[in-house]
Design a protein around this motif. Structure first.
Motif, PDB file in Angstrom:
ATOM      1  N   LEU A 226      71.263  48.124  40.804  1.00 36.34           N
ATOM      2  CA  LEU A 226      70.710  49.455  41.432  1.00 36.34           C
ATOM      3  C   LEU A 226      70.202  49.334  42.762  1.00 36.34           C
ATOM      4  O   LEU A 226      69.889  50.339  43.459  1.00 36.34           O
ATOM      5  CB  LEU A 226      69.535  50.107  40.560  1.00 36.34           C
ATOM      6  N   ASN A 227      70.067  48.068  43.121  1.00 35.32           N
ATOM      7  CA  ASN A 227      69.545  47.905  44.469  1.00 35.32           C
ATOM      8  C   ASN A 227      70.811  47.690  45.412  1.00 35.32           C
ATOM      9  O   ASN A 227      71.941  46.835  45.208  1.00 35.32           O
ATOM     10  CB  ASN A 227      69.029  46.513  44.444  1.00 35.32           C
TER      11      ASN A 227
ATOM     12  N   LEU B  67      63.616  43.039  43.149  1.00 36.42           N
ATOM     13  CA  LEU B  67      64.533  43.748  42.242  1.00 36.42           C
ATOM     14  C   LEU B  67      66.055  43.322  42.944  1.00 36.42           C
ATOM     15  O   LEU B  67      66.981  44.344  42.883  1.00 36.42           O
ATOM     16  CB  LEU B  67      64.340  45.235  41.954  1.00 36.42           C
ATOM     17  N   SER B  68      65.987  42.210  43.341  1.00 36.38           N
ATOM     18  CA  SER B  68      67.251  41.736  44.024  1.00 36.38           C
ATOM     19  C   SER B  68      67.315  40.139  43.810  1.00 36.38           C
ATOM     20  O   SER B  68      66.477  39.520  43.382  1.00 36.38           O
ATOM     21  CB  SER B  68      67.330  42.153  45.411  1.00 36.38           C
ATOM     22  N   PRO B  69      68.446  39.596  43.979  1.00 34.41           N
ATOM     23  CA  PRO B  69      68.550  38.025  43.988  1.00 34.41           C
ATOM     24  C   PRO B  69      68.116  37.489  45.303  1.00 34.41           C
ATOM     25  O   PRO B  69      68.548  36.382  45.600  1.00 34.41           O
ATOM     26  CB  PRO B  69      70.260  37.999  43.776  1.00 34.41           C
ATOM     27  N   VAL B  70      66.942  38.188  45.893  1.00 31.66           N
ATOM     28  CA  VAL B  70      66.539  37.262  47.144  1.00 31.66           C
ATOM     29  C   VAL B  70      65.629  36.012  46.832  1.00 31.66           C
ATOM     30  O   VAL B  70      65.657  35.224  47.395  1.00 31.66           O
ATOM     31  CB  VAL B  70      65.728  38.271  48.166  1.00 31.66           C
ATOM     32  N   LEU B  71      64.663  36.502  45.705  1.00 31.23           N
ATOM     33  CA  LEU B  71      63.860  35.486  45.450  1.00 31.23           C
ATOM     34  C   LEU B  71      63.952  34.716  44.384  1.00 31.23           C
ATOM     35  O   LEU B  71      63.432  33.556  44.165  1.00 31.23           O
ATOM     36  CB  LEU B  71      62.521  36.266  45.162  1.00 31.23           C
TER      37      LEU B  71
ATOM     38  N   TRP C  10      78.625  51.677  46.446  1.00 29.05           N
ATOM     39  CA  TRP C  10      77.321  52.102  47.282  1.00 29.05           C
ATOM     40  C   TRP C  10      77.966  52.779  48.536  1.00 29.05           C
ATOM     41  O   TRP C  10      77.012  53.754  48.847  1.00 29.05           O
ATOM     42  CB  TRP C  10      76.556  50.997  47.553  1.00 29.05           C
ATOM     43  N   LEU C  11      78.715  52.456  49.285  1.00 30.55           N
ATOM     44  CA  LEU C  11      79.333  53.147  50.252  1.00 30.55           C
ATOM     45  C   LEU C  11      79.960  54.519  50.283  1.00 30.55           C
ATOM     46  O   LEU C  11      79.506  55.487  50.814  1.00 30.55           O
ATOM     47  CB  LEU C  11      80.324  52.068  50.940  1.00 30.55           C
ATOM     48  N   VAL C  12      80.502  54.591  49.049  1.00 30.49           N
ATOM     49  CA  VAL C  12      81.147  55.866  48.693  1.00 30.49           C
ATOM     50  C   VAL C  12      80.050  56.873  48.324  1.00 30.49           C
ATOM     51  O   VAL C  12      80.047  57.938  48.713  1.00 30.49           O
ATOM     52  CB  VAL C  12      82.230  55.719  47.579  1.00 30.49           C
ATOM     53  N   LEU C  13      79.092  56.202  47.505  1.00 25.30           N
ATOM     54  CA  LEU C  13      77.970  57.400  47.025  1.00 25.30           C
ATOM     55  C   LEU C  13      77.212  57.639  48.177  1.00 25.30           C
ATOM     56  O   LEU C  13      76.841  58.960  48.302  1.00 25.30           O
ATOM     57  CB  LEU C  13      76.992  56.552  46.110  1.00 25.30           C
ATOM     58  N   LEU C  14      76.697  56.795  49.056  1.00 27.25           N
ATOM     59  CA  LEU C  14      75.789  57.335  50.306  1.00 27.25           C
ATOM     60  C   LEU C  14      76.684  58.088  51.051  1.00 27.25           C
ATOM     61  O   LEU C  14      76.175  59.104  51.677  1.00 27.25           O
ATOM     62  CB  LEU C  14      75.410  55.880  50.987  1.00 27.25           C
TER      63      LEU C  14
END
Length: 268
Positions: free
Chosen positions: A214-215, A194-198, A245-249
């Motif tokens: 969401l990743n 669920l990411s643009p890795v593959l 994501w930084l603010v949320l975490l």
């Protein structure tokens, strides 16, 4: 304020930065203790993975991506995202288990709990950051060393902060409930899909692309691909996603620190 516990923890870590450096060096040394190969055995698994992608997809099968992809070569594309994902997964998993491993020490010594997730994440970064930086000269020929490649440096730093916040938060949750260890291991093994890795983002159904965001690693991976494969500075969506994501975490970790302050030692 919400972030007050986290700021206090950061101040403690800064005051003890000398001790943190010593603990990080010992963490790295412990991984290679008793082996003749030393750091070679730490670097060998990701290096073999990278070599396998290039050999199988680019040299043997000669597979190619579509015109919308940042590069035509499949192996060259996979290496960037997979190496970044391995770095993130390794840092988060080691950070998540760090408090449980240091439980006896924390019960006997009044040390800041944050030393141990920070040690684990820094040690992981010391292993993977050189591998990511080594991609700069290797990929320079793809885009003739365009200046956007240097976006790799802030991306690596922000990924390290992201991994530390996630690892520390999960370490506290794992101390309270051991099932978190198994759940996160499953999520990390599935999260790569669920990411643009593959695959390039453009190949994902347009109506469902919001799921990729969401990743927490979608932004950094897109940034690495832009910098290394095209030599272009990552777009604003990459930096915005990272900031969110930084603010949320940071908020969640600060809340967890406040709630666990008097109970953490008992949980361990």
């Amino acid at each position: 304020m919400l972030l007050s516990p986290l700021r206090a923890e950061c101040r403690q870590l800064w005051r003890l930065r000398g001790l943190l450096a010593v603990l990080t060096r010992r963490e790295i040394a412990a991984r290679v203790a008793g082996s003749a190969g030393g750091l070679l055995w730490v670097w060998l698994p990701p290096l073999l993975t990278v070599a396998a992608y290039y050999l199988v997809f680019d040299l043997v099968f000669g597979m190619r991506l579509g015109a919308a992809a940042p590069t035509a070569r499949v192996g060259t594309y996979l290496i960037v995202g997979m190496l970044a994902w391995m770095a993130f997964a390794d840092a988060v998993q080691r950070g998540m288990g760090s408090l449980l491993e240091a439980g006896g020490m924390l019960q006997k010594n009044p040390l800041p709990a944050g030393l141990f997730p920070a040690r684990a994440v820094l040690a992981s970064g010391a292993v993977f950051a050189p591998l990511m930086l080594a991609l700069i000269p290797l990929y320079a020929g793809v885009h003739h060393f365009r200046p956007g490649v240097w976006a790799l440096l802030p991306l690596l730093a922000l990924q390290g902060v992201l991994a530390l916040l996630a690892g520390y938060l999960l370490a506290i949750l794992a101390a309270a409930l051991r099932d978190v260890l198994q759940l996160v291991a499953v999520l990390l093994s599935l999260g790569v899909f669920l990411s643009p890795v593959l695959f390039p983002v453009e190949l994902f159904p347009a109506g469902w692309r919001w799921l990729l965001w969401l990743n927490p690693m979608t932004g950094p991976i897109l940034g690495y691909q832009s910098a290394l494969l095209q030599g272009a500075w990552p777009g604003r969506e990459v930096w915005l996603a990272l900031a969110v994501w930084l603010v949320l975490l940071a908020g969640l970790l600060s809340l967890a620190l406040a709630r666990s302050r008097d109970q953490l030692a008992d949980w361990l």
